[in-house]
Design a protein around this motif. Structure first.
Motif, PDB file in Angstrom:
ATOM      1  N   LYS A  15      10.251   3.827  11.706  1.00 12.12           N
ATOM      2  CA  LYS A  15       9.258   4.286  10.729  1.00 12.12           C
ATOM      3  C   LYS A  15       8.690   3.137   9.896  1.00 12.12           C
ATOM      4  CE  LYS A  15      11.321   8.850  10.210  1.00 12.12           C
ATOM      5  NZ  LYS A  15      12.007   9.745   9.281  1.00 12.12           N
TER       6      LYS A  15
ATOM      7  N   THR B 122       6.773  -0.118   8.702  1.00 16.81           N
ATOM      8  CA  THR B 122       5.532  -0.803   9.072  1.00 16.81           C
ATOM      9  C   THR B 122       5.642  -2.297   8.805  1.00 16.81           C
ATOM     10  OG1 THR B 122       4.579  -0.354   6.894  1.00 16.81           O
ATOM     11  CG2 THR B 122       4.075   1.215   8.661  1.00 16.81           C
TER      12      THR B 122
ATOM     13  N   HIS C  54       0.872  -1.173   0.000  1.00 19.37           N
ATOM     14  CA  HIS C  54       0.000   0.000   0.000  1.00 19.37           C
ATOM     15  C   HIS C  54       0.912   1.228   0.000  1.00 19.37           C
ATOM     16  CE1 HIS C  54      -2.752   3.037   1.629  1.00 19.37           C
ATOM     17  NE2 HIS C  54      -3.701   2.278   1.105  1.00 19.37           N
ATOM     18  N   PRO C  55       0.508   2.332  -0.599  1.00 20.19           N
ATOM     19  CA  PRO C  55       1.373   3.518  -0.643  1.00 20.19           C
ATOM     20  C   PRO C  55       1.817   4.016   0.738  1.00 20.19           C
ATOM     21  CG  PRO C  55      -0.409   3.759  -2.212  1.00 20.19           C
ATOM     22  CD  PRO C  55      -0.695   2.508  -1.423  1.00 20.19           C
ATOM     23  N   SER C  56       1.044   3.735   1.773  1.00 17.87           N
ATOM     24  CA  SER C  56       1.423   4.193   3.113  1.00 17.87           C
ATOM     25  C   SER C  56       2.378   3.226   3.821  1.00 17.87           C
ATOM     26  CB  SER C  56       0.179   4.401   3.973  1.00 17.87           C
ATOM     27  OG  SER C  56      -0.471   3.166   4.202  1.00 17.87           O
ATOM     28  N   ASP C  57       2.619   2.057   3.237  1.00 17.18           N
ATOM     29  CA  ASP C  57       3.530   1.082   3.847  1.00 17.18           C
ATOM     30  C   ASP C  57       4.964   1.593   3.799  1.00 17.18           C
ATOM     31  OD1 ASP C  57       1.477  -0.692   4.350  1.00 17.18           O
ATOM     32  OD2 ASP C  57       1.859  -1.912   2.575  1.00 17.18           O
ATOM     33  N   ARG C  58       5.682   1.348   4.852  1.00 16.37           N
ATOM     34  CA  ARG C  58       7.106   1.675   4.933  1.00 16.37           C
ATOM     35  C   ARG C  58       7.823   0.359   5.198  1.00 16.37           C
ATOM     36  NH1 ARG C  58       5.655   5.129   2.327  1.00 16.37           N
ATOM     37  NH2 ARG C  58       5.169   7.219   2.975  1.00 16.37           N
TER      38      ARG C  58
END
Length: 59
Positions: free
Chosen positions: A44, A46, A9-13
């Motif tokens: 940071k 995930t 997902h674009p918010s995954d780090r």
């Protein structure tokens, strides 16, 4: 899409760890320990991925 595909997902780090031969502990333990990494960058993340021979072996 195949079940073995990783689609972040674009918010995954994501942080990736190159793991050699798993000798003293299981793959999970080798992925979560024993790394020299900047703690601020690591916090940071995930998700952590274990990479063996260029292939993701564990999520």
């Amino acid at each position: 899409m195949a079940d073995n595909q990783l689609v972040p997902h674009p918010s995954d780090r994501i942080i990736c760890f190159k793991v050699g031969k798993v000798k003293r502990e299981n793959l999970y333990e080798m992925t979560r320990k024993y790394w020299k990494v900047n703690i601020l960058r690591a916090r940071k993340a995930t998700h952590a991925l274990a990479i063996i021979d260029g292939v993701v072996q564990a999520l």
